[in-house]
Design an enzyme around this catalytic site. Sequence first.
Site, short mmCIF file in Angstrom:
data_model
loop_
_atom_site.label_atom_id
_atom_site.label_comp_id
_atom_site.label_asym_id
_atom_site.label_seq_id
_atom_site.Cartn_x
_atom_site.Cartn_y
_atom_site.Cartn_z
N GLU A 178 -9.12 1.14 -6.05
CA GLU A 178 -10.14 1.42 -5.05
C GLU A 178 -9.96 2.81 -4.46
O GLU A 178 -8.83 3.27 -4.24
CB GLU A 178 -10.08 0.36 -3.95
CG GLU A 178 -10.23 -1.06 -4.50
CD GLU A 178 -10.70 -2.05 -3.47
OE1 GLU A 178 -10.96 -1.65 -2.32
OE2 GLU A 178 -10.80 -3.24 -3.82
N LYS A 202 -3.23 0.87 9.07
CA LYS A 202 -3.40 -0.23 8.12
C LYS A 202 -2.12 -1.04 7.97
O LYS A 202 -1.01 -0.52 8.16
CB LYS A 202 -3.79 0.31 6.73
CG LYS A 202 -5.18 0.90 6.65
CD LYS A 202 -5.53 1.20 5.21
CE LYS A 202 -6.97 1.63 5.04
NZ LYS A 202 -7.31 1.80 3.61
N GLY A 254 -8.11 -7.24 2.49
CA GLY A 254 -9.22 -7.96 3.09
C GLY A 254 -9.63 -7.45 4.45
O GLY A 254 -10.27 -8.13 5.23
N GLY A 255 -9.22 -6.20 4.77
CA GLY A 255 -9.59 -5.63 6.06
C GLY A 255 -8.73 -6.07 7.22
O GLY A 255 -8.96 -5.68 8.36
N ARG A 272 -5.71 -8.10 -9.83
CA ARG A 272 -6.33 -9.38 -10.21
C ARG A 272 -7.76 -9.11 -10.66
O ARG A 272 -8.26 -7.99 -10.55
CB ARG A 272 -6.36 -10.32 -9.01
CG ARG A 272 -7.00 -9.65 -7.79
CD ARG A 272 -7.23 -10.59 -6.64
NE ARG A 272 -7.55 -9.90 -5.40
CZ ARG A 272 -8.74 -9.39 -5.07
NH1 ARG A 272 -9.74 -9.46 -5.94
NH2 ARG A 272 -8.93 -8.80 -3.91
N GLU A 293 -5.98 1.82 -2.68
CA GLU A 293 -5.19 0.65 -3.01
C GLU A 293 -5.59 0.12 -4.38
O GLU A 293 -6.60 0.51 -4.96
CB GLU A 293 -5.35 -0.46 -1.98
CG GLU A 293 -6.74 -1.05 -1.88
CD GLU A 293 -6.82 -2.14 -0.81
OE1 GLU A 293 -5.89 -2.96 -0.74
OE2 GLU A 293 -7.82 -2.17 -0.07
N LYS A 318 0.81 -1.22 0.00
CA LYS A 318 0.00 0.00 0.00
C LYS A 318 0.85 1.28 0.00
O LYS A 318 0.46 2.29 -0.58
CB LYS A 318 -0.95 0.00 1.19
CG LYS A 318 -2.03 -1.08 1.11
CD LYS A 318 -2.97 -0.99 2.29
CE LYS A 318 -4.08 -2.03 2.19
NZ LYS A 318 -3.59 -3.40 2.29
N LYS A 327 -17.16 -7.03 1.30
CA LYS A 327 -18.24 -6.54 0.46
C LYS A 327 -19.42 -7.52 0.45
O LYS A 327 -19.23 -8.73 0.40
CB LYS A 327 -17.72 -6.31 -0.96
CG LYS A 327 -16.60 -5.27 -1.02
CD LYS A 327 -15.86 -5.32 -2.33
CE LYS A 327 -14.67 -4.38 -2.31
NZ LYS A 327 -13.83 -4.53 -3.51
#
Length: 461
Positions: A275, A159, A165-166, A293, A289, A117, A237
């Site tokens: 994103e 972060k 994925g959080g 893929r 980020e 990131k 999500k």
Amino acid sequence: MPISRLFIANRGEIAVRIVRAARELGITTIQAYSEGDTEMLAVKQADESICIGPAPSKDSYLNIKAVMAAIKQTNADAVHPGYGFLSESPEFARAVEAAGVTFIGPSAATIERMGDKVEARKAAEAAGVPVVPGSKGRVENVDDAARVAKSVGYPVMIKAAAGGGGRGIRVAENEEQLRKLAPQAQNEAASAFGDGGLYLERAVRSPRHIEVQIIGDGTNAVHCYERECSLQRRRQKVWEEAGAVCLDAQTRETLCASAVALAKAVNYRGAGTLEYLYDEASNEFFFIEMNTRIQVEHPVSEMITGVDLVQEMIKVCGGAPLSMTQEDITRNGHAIEVRINAEDPLMQFMPWPGKLGKMSFPEGEGIRIDHFLYEGYQVPPFYDSLLGKVIVHADTRAAAIAKLKTTLRAITLEGLKTTIPLHLALADDVSVQEGAFHTQWLEPWLEAGKLQSAATTGGAS
């Protein structure tokens, strides 16, 4: 050299999706499977299949050595990693490249750069893409984190520098909280990603989560417009749609152009997603980020543009130039995708692996259901609970929501508990219908018992 034998290093619905895309391109498919997936639908549909190890993913789908041995044994000349598992592993991409096999995705160097990131943020800034105010690089200790937070201003989001994925995310309202939460985030990040590095950024209150789908051939890049993924539970999500109704035309154009600029700046190859957080109050967007893929929610972008993203990424990674220009891509109507998971949403989303009895899905214009199910299939307990995705398309968002409800009510999946009641309740909610939500909206809605209320009144059944 054109791809002739494609190895699919994934499972579930995305494996079925890749098999279908490759077959239409005349490519032979080789499906990898674990001992827990011997009866998987993609194994039955692919031209060939090979076992890569025991059921636990660490011994099979995440085992680079085992996957590479299978690729060599089957004489595959390309590998598609899907999403999750090894799809964003620079080590895997590097191993594939070293073996002289085509990786259906960006180069290992690009994955490494954009998967970190901090490095992705630097690349975005260099390309003129706005980013959330935050640390200029990795933060390795709590004292450094406190200094950064003081300059950025509280609240701050802590972060993990690697991964997604959080995982590893914490929000600190003040220095006292920061000094308590930063070590927790470091430990979680180190455990999940083998890297305890952190970075800090200003916490944007009640943002919308907007992402832009891009595709590049290493030189040129185009976008397939934006998606909104603001309805999230535990940073995962739940409901995705294209486009984002909160954006005006000028903001949409600027946002999508920024995504293309960044993709070109890093010579991106394949399908990718950038994103952003969108602050509705100030009409500002900030890059957060890049996912290097194909994404779970790619079908909504396909539905509004008519572009087959999986086929296009196979072609460009095989050496072909992009088959379209930006002017060729038009935005048509509205699409919504909901994830059907083997979970009971009325029992705190308890996992529900089981044997599928009678199954039926509706068909019709503007209805697409991506899944890997068949009657008698035993859903294994070893993997993610995603069973499939219901995608609908209509001229307007209101019409898409109406179509989603009729489609969900027509689905039969006997023997399983699924998240269909959640999506029916959301589709009936006035705030959802009006598009009045943000990334922190869904969890309080669930905690307030709105899902149970909808189930009691029949709205979620």
